[in-house]
Design an enzyme around this catalytic site. Structure first.
Site, mmCIF file in Angstrom:
data_model
loop_
_atom_site.group_PDB
_atom_site.id
_atom_site.type_symbol
_atom_site.label_atom_id
_atom_site.label_comp_id
_atom_site.label_asym_id
_atom_site.label_seq_id
_atom_site.Cartn_x
_atom_site.Cartn_y
_atom_site.Cartn_z
ATOM 1 N N PHE A 114 80.269 54.551 -3.662
ATOM 2 C CA PHE A 114 80.855 55.932 -4.247
ATOM 3 C C PHE A 114 79.823 56.600 -4.989
ATOM 4 C CE2 PHE A 114 84.922 58.166 -3.521
ATOM 5 C CZ PHE A 114 84.512 59.245 -4.293
ATOM 6 N N ASP B 191 78.368 60.910 6.083
ATOM 7 C CA ASP B 191 79.046 59.563 6.071
ATOM 8 C C ASP B 191 79.692 59.387 7.352
ATOM 9 O OD1 ASP B 191 81.485 60.800 5.268
ATOM 10 O OD2 ASP B 191 80.956 60.096 3.182
ATOM 11 N N ARG C 256 80.391 66.804 -10.608
ATOM 12 C CA ARG C 256 79.420 67.423 -9.902
ATOM 13 C C ARG C 256 78.235 67.877 -10.591
ATOM 14 N NH1 ARG C 256 81.701 69.167 -4.889
ATOM 15 N NH2 ARG C 256 83.781 69.402 -4.831
ATOM 16 N N LYS D 240 74.720 58.042 5.037
ATOM 17 C CA LYS D 240 75.220 56.839 4.800
ATOM 18 C C LYS D 240 75.454 56.274 6.181
ATOM 19 C CE LYS D 240 78.162 56.750 0.992
ATOM 20 N NZ LYS D 240 79.538 56.490 0.418
ATOM 21 N N ASP E 155 81.206 64.973 -6.000
ATOM 22 C CA ASP E 155 82.230 64.763 -7.009
ATOM 23 C C ASP E 155 83.291 63.491 -6.423
ATOM 24 O OD1 ASP E 155 85.279 66.378 -5.804
ATOM 25 O OD2 ASP E 155 83.567 66.074 -4.551
ATOM 26 N N LYS F 98 81.977 72.198 -1.278
ATOM 27 C CA LYS F 98 81.248 72.604 -2.333
ATOM 28 C C LYS F 98 80.333 71.831 -2.558
ATOM 29 C CE LYS F 98 85.613 74.064 -4.530
ATOM 30 N NZ LYS F 98 86.866 73.503 -5.413
ATOM 31 N N GLY F 99 80.287 70.504 -2.077
ATOM 32 C CA GLY F 99 79.464 69.253 -2.522
ATOM 33 C C GLY F 99 77.889 69.726 -2.325
ATOM 34 N N GLU G 51 73.969 69.888 4.202
ATOM 35 C CA GLU G 51 74.983 69.006 3.445
ATOM 36 C C GLU G 51 74.642 68.056 2.352
ATOM 37 O OE1 GLU G 51 78.077 68.319 3.276
ATOM 38 O OE2 GLU G 51 79.250 68.334 5.091
#
Length: 182
Positions: free
Chosen positions: A155, A106, A168, A134, A162, A46-47, A102
């Site tokens: 983070f 990471d 989000r 990252k 999220d 979902k990101g 994306e």
């Protein structure tokens, strides 16, 4: 904007304006590089949904879109490394130049798995576009052809990213206070 969400943010890494400039730059690069190709943007839900929506509007050439949903995190903050496909693509891939979109790259485990899976379906090419990279968290060999910005190992939330399905909808990207997720 809920005052609670804002007080959970340690610092703003990227403002709305900075993100918009990144998206415009990446959209222009993609438009140039895929000018004579059969572009299919694949958003990994979902990101990446917020990034995908803005990116596809910044791309000035014909492009189709499709969506995949995966699960690899559970509710923790570290990736499990196990990728489960929750929603697969609707389109046949042969003849397409695929650009995986994306939000953040990471460990690379999910994208590595998805790239291999989609490669087996016979597209012309597959490349990766990520808003944030990252690199010090990388565990497998994955490189993005298009990157909005490299980020420190913090983070981050907002603009689609999220923690436990919250934050989000923040219009900026910020570092989440450790006391929120520890």
């Amino acid at each position: 904007m809920s005052e609670n969400m804002l007080q959970d943010i340690q610092e703003v890494l990227f403002t709305e304006e900075q993100i918009a400039k990144m998206v415009e730059r990446v959209g222009a690069e993609i438009s140039r590089d895929y000018k004579d190709k059969n572009l299919l943007l694949v958003s990994v839900l979902k990101g990446s949904v917020v990034f995908m929506a803005d990116l596809m509007r910044a791309i000035t050439i014909p492009a189709r879109i499709d969506f995949m949903a995966t699960s690899s995190y559970g509710s923790g903050v570290k990736t499990s490394g196990v990728v489960k496909i929750l929603k697969d693509l609707d389109l046949e891939l042969s003849g397409y130049d695929i650009l995986m979109v994306e939000d953040i790259l990471d460990s690379g485990k999910t994208l590595s798995y998805l790239t291999e899976l989609l490669q087996s379906r016979g597209p012309k090419s597959i490349r990766v576009c990520t808003l944030f990279d990252k690199p010090e968290r990388r565990e497998v060999e994955v490189e993005a052809a298009y990157v909005g910005s490299q980020i420190p190992d913090a983070f981050i939330v907002g603009y689609g990213l999220d923690f436990d399905e919250k934050y989000r909808n923040l219009p900026f990207v910020g570092v989440l206070k450790p006391c929120v997720y520890e």
